[in-house]
Every structure is written in C-alpha cells, then in structure tokens.
Scaffold this motif. Structure first.
Motif, PDB file in Angstrom:
ATOM      1  N   LEU A   1      34.084  49.519  43.163  1.00  0.00           N
ATOM      2  CA  LEU A   1      34.072  48.585  44.286  1.00  0.00           C
ATOM      3  C   LEU A   1      35.138  47.521  44.033  1.00  0.00           C
ATOM      4  N   PRO A   2      36.359  47.725  44.560  1.00  0.00           N
ATOM      5  CA  PRO A   2      37.483  46.806  44.306  1.00  0.00           C
ATOM      6  C   PRO A   2      37.494  45.615  45.266  1.00  0.00           C
ATOM      7  N   SER A   3      36.428  44.824  45.243  1.00  0.00           N
ATOM      8  CA  SER A   3      36.282  43.710  46.185  1.00  0.00           C
ATOM      9  C   SER A   3      37.425  42.717  46.092  1.00  0.00           C
ATOM     10  N   ARG A   4      37.689  42.082  47.231  1.00  0.00           N
ATOM     11  CA  ARG A   4      38.689  41.011  47.270  1.00  0.00           C
ATOM     12  C   ARG A   4      38.100  39.689  46.809  1.00  0.00           C
ATOM     13  N   PHE A   5      36.818  39.481  47.016  1.00  0.00           N
ATOM     14  CA  PHE A   5      36.125  38.294  46.522  1.00  0.00           C
ATOM     15  C   PHE A   5      34.628  38.572  46.464  1.00  0.00           C
ATOM     16  N   GLU A   6      33.954  37.920  45.514  1.00  0.00           N
ATOM     17  CA  GLU A   6      32.515  38.063  45.330  1.00  0.00           C
ATOM     18  C   GLU A   6      31.954  36.760  44.772  1.00  0.00           C
ATOM     19  N   GLY A   7      30.687  36.503  45.061  1.00  0.00           N
ATOM     20  CA  GLY A   7      29.991  35.386  44.434  1.00  0.00           C
ATOM     21  C   GLY A   7      29.311  35.849  43.171  1.00  0.00           C
ATOM     22  N   LEU A   8      28.838  37.080  43.187  1.00  0.00           N
ATOM     23  CA  LEU A   8      28.262  37.736  42.022  1.00  0.00           C
ATOM     24  C   LEU A   8      28.527  39.236  42.119  1.00  0.00           C
TER      25      LEU A   8
END
Length: 372
Positions: A297-304
């Motif tokens: 999961l190559p997210s651009r931004f995450e909180g956790l």
C-alpha cells in the motif's frame, strides 16, 4: 436521562474503514483515566453525527466505559451504552446550515462531551460545542503528511483555533499529533484491532485460495479505498513489474473509491484484466489476508495506517512508503519494509520479489505487545 448517565457525542465524516466494511465496532483502549476528572457517571448515551446527506456503514465507537469502569468490551454496547444516530447535511453543501444544525443538536442533546474527528476542520465543531457550554471537547487526529495542508494559510489558522477550543487532544500516532497540534500537549491513543481474527491459519489460507481459484497464484494484496491518498495507480504500476517476473501473480484490490473506474481502465490498458481482482467492500478482510502472499500500500499520506498492522497480524510481508507511514505502523521489522518516496515501481517490485513470502507465523503476541 437518569442521574448516573453521561451524554457524549461523536462527529465524523462519511468514510469506510480501510475501504472495507467495518468488522463491527472499533475499540480504543484507554490506559489513563484522563476523562474521569470530568465525567464520573456510570452510564453513557453516545450520539453519532454523520456529516453527509446519506447513511454510511462506518461505525465509530469510543470506549470511555473501559477507562472508567474496567468493563469487558463485549459488554459495552449491550449493557452500558445507549446509541443515537443523527444524519446531517455536509458543511460543503451549506456551511451556515450545518453550523445551525450542529448547534441545535448539541443544545437539544445536553451533551457532557463532544468528540470530533475532522482534522483541521475540527475547530468549527469544537467552537460550536464551546458556545453550547460543553465542558469536555475532544479533538482526535488521524492524519499526517497531507499534501499542502501544512502550508495553506487557512489550515494554519484552523490548527490555532482547534488547539484553543479543545480541552483534550488525542492522536492515533505521534506523526498525526505533531501535524495537528504542533507543540501543544496531546495523548497518543492507539487504535485497537481484533488481532485474533487476523492470526495466520494454514487451513483457512488453503480454503480461501481454493475457493477463489488462487491455489497456484502469487497474490499481491491491497486493502484500502481507491482514492488519491492510497495511490492505487502506482500500485498497478508496481504489480505490472511484478507480473513481468512472476507470470502467475494476481493483484487483489479490497475496497472501493472514486478512482475505481480509472483504475479499471488502467488495468485494461496494461493487459492485466485477467490478473486483477476488484473485490469491493468486504466483511471477510481477515480471511482474504490469509489468501495473500504479500501486502502493498504505497500511500501518499497516512496518520497511522491500521491496515498495515492488520497485515502484519496476518503474518504478511508488508510494504509501505517511508516518511509517509508513521513508524508506529511497523510492529515487526521482519515483516515490514519501507520504500523511499522516490522509489520506482521497479524498486518496489524488486523488494517484494526478494522477500521470503513462503514463511508465515502467528504474530499475535507481537501485535499485542505493541499495544494493539
């Protein structure tokens, strides 16, 4: 309302947890009695406000009862809590109408506490709660590294205001807390998962893979909304590189989102239609993770990124974006790999193919030792 009841309210936006149907209520275990000093009753009426015109499957439940009464979570809903659902119009549709409705809801509900989950926009509902005389105003941070959010002038102002109006600041990770609260004090409240449901079981894996026709496949799994944040286009690029080396590879998307049609067209253009599964919203995510060989999961931004922790609970080799996914998401270094932001699809594919995905273990103790 009886004299020993507490009235609390939740504010949240329409969303689906991990892009999939919630596996019941999400519990947050509280180790400290931070709310006891203000709330000392024994029964709760918890209201939920959904700021959209449509109903949603998302359920968000905050277990203050666990902190106050030390009761078992499975007894919370049926024995200790009364629920109220209220559905309002989005502030995007009419900000003034939204503010009026919110004020009406809080005034009529006589709430002792308000718990808000809107990131920068939390200031608005905390302000309304303050105007209505609510003494306990909880702000909860869930996101970090949001593109442009740190530099937008109005967002900076919103953060100043929410820190002024909140009486308690919570965050799902240090990165999320630092993003929203800056130098103001806050408490990291770890999201809880039902880790037992994700524990690796060889029999379950064989059953699901046989049922889905994946017996001889190398299954790359993704659980998440098909949205800009989760970067599904890049996931397809990574998978295309994996497919070049592993012809038996299959990509499994679990979740929905506004980019689904675009991703389907992209998959078709690359000639991968027969190798990509779009499973939509599912209630059997733990079982589907059993069938996977790797999680990406190559997210651009995450909180956790709670789904990363769930993947590790399932014993999956897990791949995420460095400096975007907080360090708290890595609970087992033998399973977790960070790839640099600038890493190419080929580099992601190489990392996945180099990992030993044949060995799966029970990681329940590891997950629980990290407080999840």
């Amino acid at each position: 309302m009886t004299q020993d009841q507490i009235i609390a309210h939740q504010f949240f936006q329409k969303q689906h947890r991990s892009g999939a149907v919630c596996q019941g209520m999400e519990y947050f275990e509280i180790d400290s009695g931070f709310i006891v000093r203000n709330l000392e009753k024994k029964r709760f009426v918890v209201g939920y406000v959904n700021l959209t015109a449509r109903r949603t499957l998302f359920l968000f439940y905050f277990c203050w009862q666990i902190a106050l009464l030390q009761i078992k979570p499975e007894k919370t809903l049926s024995q200790y809590c009364l629920k109220q659902w209220i559905f309002l119009h989005s502030s995007v549709q009419s900000l003034l109408k939204n503010i009026k409705e919110m004020r009406r809801v809080i005034q009529q509900g006589h709430y002792d506490a308000v718990h808000v989950h809107f990131e920068e926009w939390s200031f608005l509902y905390l302000w309304i709660a303050k105007l209505c005389g609510v003494k306990v105003r909880v702000c909860h941070a869930h996101m970090a590294y949001m593109t442009g959010a740190s530099v937008k002038p109005h967002y900076r102002l919103f953060r100043v205001l929410l820190n002024r109006f909140a009486t308690l600041r919570l965050a799902c990770s240090k990165d999320a807390g630092d993003h929203l609260y800056g130098k103001h004090p806050y408490t990291v409240l770890k999201n809880a998962i039902e880790a037992e449901k994700y524990v690796y079981h060889p029999e379950t894996r064989r059953h699901i893979r046989t049922q889905m026709g994946l017996t001889d496949k190398f299954v790359v799994g993704v659980v998440g909304r098909l949205t800009y944040q989760k970067n599904p286009q890049f996931t397809v690029e990574i998978f295309a590189k994996v497919k070049e080396i592993r012809p038996n590879a299959v990509l499994m998307f679990v979740g929905q989102g506004e980019l689904e049609e675009e991703i389907r067209r992209m998959v078709q253009a690359k000639g991968l239609t027969d190798s990509v599964l779009f499973l939509g919203l599912r209630t059997d995510v733990p079982d589907l993770m059993q069938a996977m060989d790797a999680f990406v999961l190559p997210s651009r931004f995450e909180g956790l990124g709670i789904v990363y922790i769930e993947a590790q609970a399932a014993g999956l080799k897990t791949f995420a974006t460095a400096e975007v996914v907080p360090q708290e998401a890595c609970v087992d270094e033998s399973l977790f790999t960070y790839l640099p932001r600038e890493a190419t699809a080929q580099q992601w594919a190489d990392a996945m193919l180099a990992a030993d995905t044949t060995q799966r273990e029970n990681k329940l103790e590891v997950i629980q030792s990290h407080g999840y």
